[in-house]
Design an enzyme around this catalytic site. Sequence first.
Site, PDB file in Angstrom:
ATOM      1  N   ASP A  59       0.845  -1.194   0.000  1.00 11.95           N
ATOM      2  CA  ASP A  59       0.000   0.000   0.000  1.00 11.95           C
ATOM      3  C   ASP A  59       0.881   1.244   0.000  1.00 11.95           C
ATOM      4  O   ASP A  59       2.022   1.205   0.443  1.00 11.95           O
ATOM      5  CB  ASP A  59      -0.869   0.044   1.270  1.00 11.95           C
ATOM      6  N   ARG A  82      -1.655  -0.408  -8.494  1.00  7.45           N
ATOM      7  CA  ARG A  82      -3.051  -0.108  -8.156  1.00  7.45           C
ATOM      8  C   ARG A  82      -3.169   1.413  -8.151  1.00  7.45           C
ATOM      9  O   ARG A  82      -2.404   2.093  -7.467  1.00  7.45           O
ATOM     10  CB  ARG A  82      -3.390  -0.654  -6.763  1.00  7.45           C
TER      11      ARG A  82
HETATM   12  P1  FDA Z   1     -14.309   9.615  -3.941  1.00  5.91           P
HETATM   13  O1  FDA Z   1     -13.706   9.806  -2.582  1.00  5.91           O
HETATM   14  O2  FDA Z   1     -14.377  10.777  -4.861  1.00  5.91           O
HETATM   15  O3  FDA Z   1     -15.738   8.978  -3.743  1.00  5.91           O
HETATM   16  C1  FDA Z   1     -16.615   8.698  -4.813  1.00  5.91           C
HETATM   17  C2  FDA Z   1     -17.855   8.021  -4.292  1.00  5.91           C
HETATM   18  O4  FDA Z   1     -17.504   6.755  -3.731  1.00  5.91           O
HETATM   19  C3  FDA Z   1     -18.544   8.740  -3.152  1.00  5.91           C
HETATM   20  O5  FDA Z   1     -19.435   9.720  -3.616  1.00  5.91           O
HETATM   21  C4  FDA Z   1     -19.242   7.609  -2.442  1.00  5.91           C
HETATM   22  O6  FDA Z   1     -20.403   7.243  -3.136  1.00  5.91           O
HETATM   23  C5  FDA Z   1     -18.254   6.488  -2.562  1.00  5.91           C
HETATM   24  N1  FDA Z   1     -17.343   6.434  -1.403  1.00  5.91           N
HETATM   25  C6  FDA Z   1     -16.041   6.799  -1.389  1.00  5.91           C
HETATM   26  N2  FDA Z   1     -15.487   6.610  -0.174  1.00  5.91           N
HETATM   27  C7  FDA Z   1     -16.469   6.133   0.600  1.00  5.91           C
HETATM   28  C8  FDA Z   1     -16.517   5.741   1.962  1.00  5.91           C
HETATM   29  N3  FDA Z   1     -15.458   5.818   2.767  1.00  5.91           N
HETATM   30  N4  FDA Z   1     -17.707   5.286   2.445  1.00  5.91           N
HETATM   31  C9  FDA Z   1     -18.791   5.179   1.634  1.00  5.91           C
HETATM   32  N5  FDA Z   1     -18.789   5.549   0.329  1.00  5.91           N
HETATM   33  C10 FDA Z   1     -17.651   6.013  -0.181  1.00  5.91           C
HETATM   34  N6  FDA Z   1      -5.342   5.176  -0.589  1.00  5.91           N
HETATM   35  C11 FDA Z   1      -4.021   5.403  -0.354  1.00  5.91           C
HETATM   36  O7  FDA Z   1      -3.630   6.538  -0.139  1.00  5.91           O
HETATM   37  N7  FDA Z   1      -3.135   4.351  -0.367  1.00  5.91           N
HETATM   38  C12 FDA Z   1      -3.529   3.069  -0.634  1.00  5.91           C
HETATM   39  O8  FDA Z   1      -2.696   2.157  -0.647  1.00  5.91           O
HETATM   40  C13 FDA Z   1      -4.892   2.825  -0.885  1.00  5.91           C
HETATM   41  N8  FDA Z   1      -5.383   1.577  -1.158  1.00  5.91           N
HETATM   42  C14 FDA Z   1      -6.679   1.419  -1.573  1.00  5.91           C
HETATM   43  C15 FDA Z   1      -7.137   0.179  -2.016  1.00  5.91           C
HETATM   44  C16 FDA Z   1      -8.409   0.048  -2.560  1.00  5.91           C
HETATM   45  C17 FDA Z   1      -8.859  -1.282  -3.077  1.00  5.91           C
HETATM   46  C18 FDA Z   1      -9.269   1.185  -2.633  1.00  5.91           C
HETATM   47  C19 FDA Z   1     -10.634   1.095  -3.232  1.00  5.91           C
HETATM   48  C20 FDA Z   1      -8.843   2.385  -2.137  1.00  5.91           C
HETATM   49  C21 FDA Z   1      -7.576   2.524  -1.586  1.00  5.91           C
HETATM   50  N9  FDA Z   1      -7.135   3.746  -1.102  1.00  5.91           N
HETATM   51  C22 FDA Z   1      -5.796   3.920  -0.850  1.00  5.91           C
HETATM   52  C23 FDA Z   1      -8.114   4.826  -0.783  1.00  5.91           C
HETATM   53  C24 FDA Z   1      -8.271   5.830  -1.906  1.00  5.91           C
HETATM   54  O9  FDA Z   1      -7.109   6.611  -2.023  1.00  5.91           O
HETATM   55  C25 FDA Z   1      -9.462   6.758  -1.658  1.00  5.91           C
HETATM   56  O10 FDA Z   1      -9.228   7.468  -0.473  1.00  5.91           O
HETATM   57  C26 FDA Z   1     -10.810   6.056  -1.539  1.00  5.91           C
HETATM   58  O11 FDA Z   1     -10.904   5.007  -2.461  1.00  5.91           O
HETATM   59  C27 FDA Z   1     -11.960   7.042  -1.808  1.00  5.91           C
HETATM   60  O12 FDA Z   1     -11.845   7.589  -3.095  1.00  5.91           O
HETATM   61  P2  FDA Z   1     -12.777   7.161  -4.349  1.00  5.91           P
HETATM   62  O13 FDA Z   1     -11.874   6.864  -5.486  1.00  5.91           O
HETATM   63  O14 FDA Z   1     -13.677   6.075  -3.969  1.00  5.91           O
HETATM   64  O15 FDA Z   1     -13.544   8.479  -4.751  1.00  5.91           O
END
Ligand code: FDA
Length: 312
Positions: A136, A187
């Site tokens: 990560d 990723r």
């Molecule tokens: P965004 O935050 O813009 O959200 C889009 C939509 O997704 C929201 O409107 C909501 O519907 C839904 N959503 C998002 N977060 C939610 C929550 N917590 N609860 C409910 N709904 C939610 N980061 C990092 O810095 N280092 C890492 O190694 C990783 N590893 C990682 C693995 C995997 C498999 C995922 C999916 C994510 C990570 N992340 C991460 C976290 C990533 O950086 C990010 O903070 C989250 O995925 C939220 O961003 P989104 O891309 O979902 O979009």
Amino acid sequence: MLDATAKALFHGLAQVPTLQRLASRYGMAPGTGFARRFIAGETVEEAIAAVADLPSKGLLLTLDYLGESVGSAAEASAAAAEYVSIIEKIVASGVERNISLKLTQLGLDVDRATAVDNMRRILEPADANGFFVRIDMENSPYTDATLGILETLWQQGHRNVGTVIQSCLKRSPDDIRTLNGRGIRVRLVKGAYKEPREVAHQRKSEVDAAFVELMQTLLDEGTYPAIATHDPDMIDATKVYAASKGYAKDRFEFQMLYGIRRDLQLALVNEGYRMRVYVPFGKQWYPYFMRRLGERPANVTFVLKSLFRERG
Ligand code: FDA
């Protein structure tokens, strides 16, 4: 702006010991704990039981033993030993052999050599048993060290290892080019940490635009990239781009976090995409949990409702 403010607020709250003590007492209570929506259990046995039905739904998984910011070599060594034992238990259980981990859990704050040694201890049984190990990405002070350690491991012949790139960081296009050149699996995420404006985009629109650009580079030149997001716009952009280039659906995979947008996870499987769920477990769940609240303050309402349900 709201995104950065919420992240900063929850980052601050994550440091408050009283809150941490209260959360630890109630958060994972059997049956009713409010953190159970996001955390699959406190032990690997609980986590394996919690994800038992994912494969039958067509979902892939990666297990993450939670922990970070370890301050002594002894604690880092204990975390590595725990990972070795987790690997044995995953093999015995028959669940998919895929794990994610953090280098500060393995001693990166102690010194680089400690983290590398602990990674080697984990990679030995992981490689022997056909695991994929994802490192990560933590906040920006660790980016160089994380990529450097990965490079060291790669040069030592470890191939079932990859990492994470955050679209919020301004340096990421260069990092992705380097990783693609090596054939290292990436990723792509937006980034979960509060970062200074010198190194990171602050506006959601900028982070999203960077995500789309990096996704395209990864699909064109990367090695089996993972597009990790719950954002329907990012997911649609990925589908549209892949289709426009005639890329097969198994050239990449989507990834989402355990407990978030389960509907969308299953919809993607039904459309024929590969979808991996990131499954965190362990006693050190509090910082991870607070990052999830910071991403979506509406989750706080969910937590408060569960608390009142429990006491009501
Ligand atoms: P965004 O935050 O813009 O959200 C889009 C939509 O997704 C929201 O409107 C909501 O519907 C839904 N959503 C998002 N977060 C939610 C929550 N917590 N609860 C409910 N709904 C939610 N980061 C990092 O810095 N280092 C890492 O190694 C990783 N590893 C990682 C693995 C995997 C498999 C995922 C999916 C994510 C990570 N992340 C991460 C976290 C990533 O950086 C990010 O903070 C989250 O995925 C939220 O961003 P989104 O891309 O979902 O979009």
